[in-house]
Enzyme design. Structure first.
Site, PDB file in Angstrom:
ATOM      1  N   THR A 150       0.375  -6.418   7.080  1.00  0.00           N
ATOM      2  CA  THR A 150       0.342  -7.018   5.594  1.00  0.00           C
ATOM      3  C   THR A 150      -0.902  -6.468   4.925  1.00  0.00           C
ATOM      4  O   THR A 150      -2.195  -6.711   5.640  1.00  0.00           O
ATOM      5  CB  THR A 150       0.698  -8.422   5.573  1.00  0.00           C
ATOM      6  N   ARG A 177       8.458   1.868  -6.648  1.00  0.00           N
ATOM      7  CA  ARG A 177       7.537   1.822  -5.578  1.00  0.00           C
ATOM      8  C   ARG A 177       7.847   1.642  -4.261  1.00  0.00           C
ATOM      9  O   ARG A 177       8.596   0.577  -4.237  1.00  0.00           O
ATOM     10  CB  ARG A 177       6.233   1.197  -6.313  1.00  0.00           C
ATOM     11  N   THR A 195       3.575 -10.733   1.915  1.00  0.00           N
ATOM     12  CA  THR A 195       4.633 -10.133   2.893  1.00  0.00           C
ATOM     13  C   THR A 195       4.886 -11.194   3.908  1.00  0.00           C
ATOM     14  O   THR A 195       3.902 -11.917   4.130  1.00  0.00           O
ATOM     15  CB  THR A 195       4.004  -8.758   3.248  1.00  0.00           C
TER      16      THR A 195
HETATM   17  N1  ASP Z   1       2.205  -4.416   2.301  1.00  0.00           N
HETATM   18  C1  ASP Z   1       2.827  -4.801   1.341  1.00  0.00           C
HETATM   19  C2  ASP Z   1       2.966  -3.863   0.093  1.00  0.00           C
HETATM   20  O1  ASP Z   1       2.212  -3.092  -0.021  1.00  0.00           O
HETATM   21  C3  ASP Z   1       2.203  -5.964   0.592  1.00  0.00           C
HETATM   22  C4  ASP Z   1       1.696  -7.118   1.359  1.00  0.00           C
HETATM   23  O2  ASP Z   1       1.698  -7.205   2.711  1.00  0.00           O
HETATM   24  O3  ASP Z   1       1.118  -8.050   0.980  1.00  0.00           O
HETATM   25  O4  ASP Z   1       4.282  -3.728  -0.271  1.00  0.00           O
END
Ligand code: ASP
Length: 292
Positions: free
Chosen positions: A206, A184, A156
């Site tokens: 994240t 999702r 992210t």
């Molecule tokens: N939080 C993000 C998600 O679940 C993924 C990430 O931060 O790497 O979509």
């Protein structure tokens, strides 16, 4: 003149992976952001610019670097929040737009709604003049370079800023978790889970989105500071404890209006860069804490 800026490129960093390109990119970007803040740019514009750049470069799992869902479709999430009046905007499961964060900002600026989803979000963004991705196969070409396609992999991008007027803002954008199911939606576009900014703190999260959602992660930090008188750093650590209780890991970047910064993680690493009026621009991936 107090200011602060932190950016992140995701808490899914894996030891043994070469992040030279990402580190070089974050090093340049944080200096650009610093220059923007020093010339008086508003935090909300700086975080938009930081995240839009990270979406466009293909080096992170957001925007051009996003990975497809199990049906081979790219569904992206993003949100943004402007601290002073708590204006917020978000898009979820949006397809084929170059900059989901700019779409989220348009939702915020429009003001009628906070979140738009899927086709409605895309139609709104196009009506407002944002650039579409016309050929997804040709555009989203970078994701296989990010490493594992296992379900736990994720990435992210995000930014938080305190500008010289004392205003805070936060922005977060993602391609979501690898191999996610169609439809999702993670924590990233959820105001209060993946992103939050008010008059005291700004935070971008994240990590494993389901655990961050079940922890109301971003707002949890605000509440700990507001109602519990926690320091920013303590509040972010306690929030990550809750995420761990929910079975997830990840990290966050956060700024307090008093100039405090915090960027812990309980995953293996988090790509990040930071600068303040007293701390020179610094880029890190695996070290646990910034210098005080
Ligand atoms: N939080 C993000 C998600 O679940 C993924 C990430 O931060 O790497 O979509």
């Amino acid at each position: 003149m107090t200011y602060a800026l932190i950016i992140h490129g995701g808490a899914g960093a894996q030891p043994g992976t070469d992040y030279t390109l990402q580190k070089a990119h974050m090093g340049e970007l944080i200096l650009r952001g610093q220059a923007m803040l020093e010339t008086g740019k508003a935090a909300i514009d700086v975080v938009t610019e930081m995240v839009a750049d990270m979406e466009g470069c293909g080096l992170y799992v957001a925007g051009k670097g996003s990975a497809p869902n199990t049906q081979g479709v790219f569904e992206l999430d993003a949100s943004i929040m402007d601290g002073p009046e708590r204006r917020a905007g978000a898009v979820s499961a949006i397809q084929n737009m170059v900059s989901p964060i700019k779409a989220a900002k348009l939702v915020m600026d429009d003001g009628r709604h906070v979140m738009l989803n899927g086709d409605g979000a895309r139609a709104f963004a196009i009506t407002k003049g944002l650039a579409p991705v016309n050929d997804a196969e040709a555009y989203y070409t970078e994701h296989e370079k990010h490493g594992s396609m296992e379900p736990v992999s994720h990435g992210t991008v995000g930014a938080v800023a305190l500008d010289t007027q004392g205003n805070l803002a936060a922005a977060t954008s993602t391609g979501g978790t690898f191999n996610k199911r169609p439809g999702r939606v993670g924590d990233t576009p959820i105001i209060g889970s993946g992103t939050w900014a008010d008059e005291q703190i700004a935070i971008s999260c994240t990590g494993e989105g389901e655990a961050f959602m079940r922890s109301c992660a971003a707002y949890d930090v605000s509440a700990r500071v507001r109602y519990g008188d926690a320091s920013l750093n303590a509040a972010v650590h306690r929030m990550l404890d809750q995420v761990a209780i929910c079975g997830g890991d990840g990290g966050a970047i956060a700024i307090h209006t008093n100039g405090d910064i915090s960027m812990p993680y309980n995953s293996l690493g988090m790509k990040r860069a930071f600068v303040t009026d007293t701390i020179p621009a610094t880029v890190r991936v695996f070290e646990t804490e910034p210098p005080a």
